[in-house]
Design a protein around this motif. Structure first.
Motif, PDB file in Angstrom:
ATOM      1  N   PRO A 170      -8.297   4.851  -6.306  1.00 23.56           N
ATOM      2  CA  PRO A 170      -6.831   4.890  -6.210  1.00 23.56           C
ATOM      3  C   PRO A 170      -6.276   4.313  -4.903  1.00 23.56           C
ATOM      4  N   GLU A 171      -7.169   4.037  -3.954  1.00 26.16           N
ATOM      5  CA  GLU A 171      -6.727   3.577  -2.625  1.00 26.16           C
ATOM      6  C   GLU A 171      -6.561   2.058  -2.597  1.00 26.16           C
ATOM      7  N   VAL A 172      -5.439   1.608  -2.047  1.00 31.19           N
ATOM      8  CA  VAL A 172      -5.222   0.188  -1.778  1.00 31.19           C
ATOM      9  C   VAL A 172      -5.810  -0.114  -0.409  1.00 31.19           C
ATOM     10  N   THR A 173      -6.792  -1.005  -0.349  1.00 33.27           N
ATOM     11  CA  THR A 173      -7.483  -1.296   0.913  1.00 33.27           C
ATOM     12  C   THR A 173      -7.033  -2.601   1.559  1.00 33.27           C
ATOM     13  N   GLY A 174      -6.385  -3.445   0.785  1.00 30.78           N
ATOM     14  CA  GLY A 174      -5.929  -4.737   1.291  1.00 30.78           C
ATOM     15  C   GLY A 174      -5.244  -5.488   0.180  1.00 30.78           C
ATOM     16  N   LEU A 220      -3.142  -6.644  -5.213  1.00 25.36           N
ATOM     17  CA  LEU A 220      -3.760  -5.521  -4.524  1.00 25.36           C
ATOM     18  C   LEU A 220      -5.279  -5.556  -4.621  1.00 25.36           C
ATOM     19  N   GLU A 221      -5.939  -5.140  -3.544  1.00 19.16           N
ATOM     20  CA  GLU A 221      -7.372  -4.859  -3.547  1.00 19.16           C
ATOM     21  C   GLU A 221      -7.519  -3.347  -3.465  1.00 19.16           C
ATOM     22  N   ARG A 222      -8.320  -2.779  -4.360  1.00 15.12           N
ATOM     23  CA  ARG A 222      -8.386  -1.321  -4.451  1.00 15.12           C
ATOM     24  C   ARG A 222      -9.827  -0.816  -4.383  1.00 15.12           C
ATOM     25  N   LYS A 232       0.840  -1.206   0.000  1.00 16.95           N
ATOM     26  CA  LYS A 232       0.000   0.000   0.000  1.00 16.95           C
ATOM     27  C   LYS A 232       0.873   1.253   0.000  1.00 16.95           C
ATOM     28  N   PHE A 233       1.864   1.287   0.866  1.00 18.39           N
ATOM     29  CA  PHE A 233       2.784   2.422   0.980  1.00 18.39           C
ATOM     30  C   PHE A 233       3.531   2.643  -0.327  1.00 18.39           C
ATOM     31  N   ALA A 234       4.116   1.569  -0.874  1.00 19.12           N
ATOM     32  CA  ALA A 234       4.953   1.690  -2.067  1.00 19.12           C
ATOM     33  C   ALA A 234       4.151   2.135  -3.281  1.00 19.12           C
ATOM     34  N   VAL A 235       2.935   1.621  -3.434  1.00 16.70           N
ATOM     35  CA  VAL A 235       2.118   1.953  -4.599  1.00 16.70           C
ATOM     36  C   VAL A 235       1.515   3.342  -4.464  1.00 16.70           C
ATOM     37  N   GLU A 236       0.950   3.660  -3.305  1.00  9.75           N
ATOM     38  CA  GLU A 236       0.264   4.945  -3.150  1.00  9.75           C
ATOM     39  C   GLU A 236       1.212   6.126  -3.109  1.00  9.75           C
ATOM     40  N   THR A 237       2.477   5.914  -2.741  1.00  9.66           N
ATOM     41  CA  THR A 237       3.459   7.004  -2.735  1.00  9.66           C
ATOM     42  C   THR A 237       4.271   7.054  -4.019  1.00  9.66           C
ATOM     43  N   GLY A 238       4.039   6.124  -4.931  1.00  3.55           N
ATOM     44  CA  GLY A 238       4.742   6.146  -6.197  1.00  3.55           C
ATOM     45  C   GLY A 238       6.135   5.549  -6.176  1.00  3.55           C
TER      46      GLY A 238
END
Length: 279
Positions: free
Chosen positions: A112-116, A107-109, A79-85
């Motif tokens: 744009p948010e990864v939720t799990g 990823l579960e989205r 989640k951190f790596a994807v949402e921060t680019g």
């Protein structure tokens, strides 16, 4: 130093973009994870460049020791790596280099948010040298007597890239003296690399309740690799079906393992806050 805090089913971590940074990460982990005078967490996770996968993850326990892998931590990391680019997945799949090898996180989205995520945790390992556990017997080791203070606790020994000893009981898991017994089992001579210790009760063929004493951390709200080890141990003994929900103090994780091959772990990942750590 900028950091972010995340949790997966209550198992909380400090996340840092460590690309291009060199420092004593073990010392930082011990300081920043301290719950009274630090930010408070079960571990520190670093995001690093990888030549083999989309991104590399390093994990340090709250005592400063380095760990191979965390099932809850890798969801938070993704989640951190994807949402921060920091890293871009292929579709919904992020390949993560870890101390236990490459892990694929689906990823579960929600927009744009990864939720799990569902994590391909790889296959369990049973050979005593791979766990490791200091016994000479054919795998799997499912009924090992661990003597502590004149009593024997029967455990199943499994590696999910890190060592686990699972103790099944028929009584209330919440009443089990995990905080007293956990450190004794973690440091027992039978486990040369120390061990994560789980206590679990099978409610029915699709539900288990558990608690975990994590190596280098203490009792945590949830443990992803521990949930995997519990389900694998229960499945090998014919106690559960292929899909099982494991309820831990911090939440519910869903495991899928048909008795061979890779274990799949599904659970949430949540952002808590960002902050600055004084250097």
């Amino acid at each position: 130093m900028r950091f972010a805090k995340y949790h997966g089913a209550g198992n909380d971590f400090i996340l840092v973009d460590a690309r291009g940074i060199d420092r004593d990460w073990g010392a930082l982990a011990a300081a920043i994870c301290e719950r009274n005078v630090g930010a408070g967490a079960d571990g520190l996770i670093l995001a690093l460049a990888s030549s083999a996968a989309h991104v590399r993850m390093r994990l340090f326990n709250s005592d400063g020791s380095e760990a191979e892998m965390s099932g809850n931590g890798v969801r938070c990391f993704a989640k951190f790596a994807v949402e921060t680019g920091i890293a871009a997945p292929e579709g919904d799949d992020l390949r993560v280099e870890t101390g236990a090898g490459e892990i694929v996180v689906r990823l579960e989205r929600r927009g744009p948010e990864v939720t799990g995520a569902t994590v391909d945790m790889g296959p369990p390992r049973f050979a005593p040298k791979e766990v490791p556990v200091a016994v000479e017997r054919d795998p799997p080791v499912l009924d090992l007597a661990v003597p502590v203070d004149g009593r024997e606790y029967r455990v199943s020994c499994v590696s999910m890239g890190n060592p686990h000893a699972v103790h099944f009981i028929d009584s209330d898991v919440a009443a089990f003296p995990l905080r007293e017994l956990g450190p004794r089992v973690e440091h027992h001579p039978l486990f040369p690399a120390r061990v994560n210790f789980e206590v679990a009760r099978v409610l029915d063929r699709g539900h288990i309740v558990s608690r975990t004493w994590e190596r280098g951390v203490g009792e945590t709200q949830a443990c992803g690799t521990g949930a995997c080890a519990i389900v694998v141990s229960a499945r090998l003994q014919g106690l559960v079906d292929d899909v099982v929900e494991v309820r831990e103090p911090g939440g519910v994780l869903t495991l899928r393992w048909p008795g061979s091959g890779n274990v799949f772990l599904t659970g949430p990942a949540a952002f808590v806050y960002t902050g600055d750590w004084p250097d």
